[in-house]
Write an enzyme that holds these catalytic residues in place. Structure first.
Site, PDB file in Angstrom:
ATOM      1  N   HIS A  18     -89.144   9.923 -50.040  1.00  0.00           N
ATOM      2  CA  HIS A  18     -89.433   8.563 -49.565  1.00  0.00           C
ATOM      3  C   HIS A  18     -90.002   8.613 -48.142  1.00  0.00           C
ATOM      4  CE1 HIS A  18     -85.962   7.299 -52.427  1.00  0.00           C
ATOM      5  NE2 HIS A  18     -87.089   6.897 -52.979  1.00  0.00           N
ATOM      6  N   LYS A  42     -75.099  -5.201 -59.035  1.00  0.00           N
ATOM      7  CA  LYS A  42     -75.285  -3.771 -59.350  1.00  0.00           C
ATOM      8  C   LYS A  42     -74.496  -2.907 -58.380  1.00  0.00           C
ATOM      9  CE  LYS A  42     -78.949  -0.652 -60.250  1.00  0.00           C
ATOM     10  NZ  LYS A  42     -80.346  -0.344 -59.961  1.00  0.00           N
ATOM     11  N   ARG A  91     -94.872  10.359 -58.525  1.00  0.00           N
ATOM     12  CA  ARG A  91     -94.498  11.763 -58.696  1.00  0.00           C
ATOM     13  C   ARG A  91     -95.059  12.344 -59.975  1.00  0.00           C
ATOM     14  NH1 ARG A  91     -88.353  10.244 -57.823  1.00  0.00           N
ATOM     15  NH2 ARG A  91     -89.282   8.476 -58.875  1.00  0.00           N
ATOM     16  N   SER A 129     -83.648  10.296 -56.233  1.00  0.00           N
ATOM     17  CA  SER A 129     -82.364   9.785 -55.736  1.00  0.00           C
ATOM     18  C   SER A 129     -81.229  10.054 -56.726  1.00  0.00           C
ATOM     19  CB  SER A 129     -82.465   8.285 -55.456  1.00  0.00           C
ATOM     20  OG  SER A 129     -83.360   8.054 -54.405  1.00  0.00           O
TER      21      SER A 129
HETATM   22  P1  ADP Z   1     -86.987   2.328 -57.586  1.00  0.00           P
HETATM   23  O1  ADP Z   1     -85.555   2.038 -57.900  1.00  0.00           O
HETATM   24  O2  ADP Z   1     -87.837   1.121 -57.362  1.00  0.00           O
HETATM   25  O3  ADP Z   1     -87.642   3.390 -58.430  1.00  0.00           O
HETATM   26  P2  ADP Z   1     -86.648   4.340 -55.589  1.00  0.00           P
HETATM   27  O4  ADP Z   1     -85.742   4.172 -54.434  1.00  0.00           O
HETATM   28  O5  ADP Z   1     -86.241   5.326 -56.611  1.00  0.00           O
HETATM   29  O6  ADP Z   1     -86.855   2.903 -56.139  1.00  0.00           O
HETATM   30  O7  ADP Z   1     -88.122   4.713 -55.112  1.00  0.00           O
HETATM   31  C1  ADP Z   1     -88.925   3.882 -54.331  1.00  0.00           C
HETATM   32  C2  ADP Z   1     -90.347   4.405 -54.307  1.00  0.00           C
HETATM   33  O8  ADP Z   1     -90.378   5.723 -53.804  1.00  0.00           O
HETATM   34  C3  ADP Z   1     -91.036   4.484 -55.667  1.00  0.00           C
HETATM   35  O9  ADP Z   1     -92.397   4.149 -55.495  1.00  0.00           O
HETATM   36  C4  ADP Z   1     -90.921   5.921 -56.043  1.00  0.00           C
HETATM   37  O10 ADP Z   1     -91.969   6.321 -56.906  1.00  0.00           O
HETATM   38  C5  ADP Z   1     -91.070   6.569 -54.688  1.00  0.00           C
HETATM   39  N1  ADP Z   1     -90.460   7.888 -54.653  1.00  0.00           N
HETATM   40  C6  ADP Z   1     -89.231   8.236 -55.052  1.00  0.00           C
HETATM   41  N2  ADP Z   1     -88.996   9.554 -54.848  1.00  0.00           N
HETATM   42  C7  ADP Z   1     -90.132  10.062 -54.296  1.00  0.00           C
HETATM   43  C8  ADP Z   1     -90.549  11.362 -53.895  1.00  0.00           C
HETATM   44  N3  ADP Z   1     -89.758  12.413 -54.045  1.00  0.00           N
HETATM   45  N4  ADP Z   1     -91.776  11.489 -53.372  1.00  0.00           N
HETATM   46  C9  ADP Z   1     -92.572  10.413 -53.268  1.00  0.00           C
HETATM   47  N5  ADP Z   1     -92.264   9.174 -53.656  1.00  0.00           N
HETATM   48  C10 ADP Z   1     -91.056   8.993 -54.165  1.00  0.00           C
END
Ligand code: ADP
Length: 156
Positions: A18, A42, A91, A129
């Site tokens: 992120h 949630k 990703r 995550s």
């Molecule tokens: P959501 O619950 O909306 O998927 P996340 O917190 O998992 O939210 O992710 C938010 C954003 O960050 C999304 O656009 C996701 O694709 C991106 N993202 C998550 N992990 C990575 C990563 N390792 N590298 C780049 N972008 C990521």
């Protein structure tokens, strides 16, 4: 009009992947609002308060970054804060399919807001995550997958 982007997510927890997307997007925008989508019903691993604190700590020296929460539809939140761009990371092919559908529906709801996608840096492609949460639940060392300098025990 200022180029303002919203980077929405659950960030449970906020990972090095992120952070990479946000830092790479910084030159493109005047302001990036990292917005935690919040659903009172949630259950999350890290509380909303601590997720806000962790992300604010990561970007404490970056005046372009704002950290907040929202409960509404993502595009409505963008409208509310005057953001013309929705930032997302891509990703995998699975991410693409999911983001395509959401991006197209968002566009139908609010055509003035553009979704902008950055491809994940290759080294962060496997970081997600859900896996980081599992490592932490089992008391493993997840520091490699978290922003540098973050001691996760202060936020759990
Ligand atoms: P959501 O619950 O909306 O998927 P996340 O917190 O998992 O939210 O992710 C938010 C954003 O960050 C999304 O656009 C996701 O694709 C991106 N993202 C998550 N992990 C990575 C990563 N390792 N590298 C780049 N972008 C990521």
């Amino acid at each position: 009009m200022d180029k303002i982007a919203v980077f929405p997510g659950s960030f449970d927890p906020f990972t090095i992947g992120h952070e990479s997307v946000v830092r790479r997007a910084m030159p493109l925008f005047e302001k990036i609002i990292i917005a935690i989508g919040y659903n009172a019903e949630k259950q999350t691993f890290i509380s909303l308060e601590n997720r806000l604190r962790l992300i604010s700590d990561v970007f404490k020296n970056d005046p372009k970054i704002e950290v907040t929460q929202f409960e509404s539809l993502t595009v409505d939140f963008c409208h509310e804060v005057n953001a013309g761009y929705l930032l997302r990371g891509l990703r995998t092919a699975a991410d693409f399919e999911y983001e395509r559908a959401i991006g197209q529906v968002n566009k139908a709801m609010r055509p003035e807001i553009e979704s902008v996608f950055l491809l994940t840096a290759p080294e962060y492609t496997p970081v997600n995550s859900t896996i980081v949460r599992d490592i932490l639940r089992h008391r493993g060392d997840a520091s490699k997958f978290l922003p540098k300098g973050i001691d996760i025990s202060k936020y759990i």
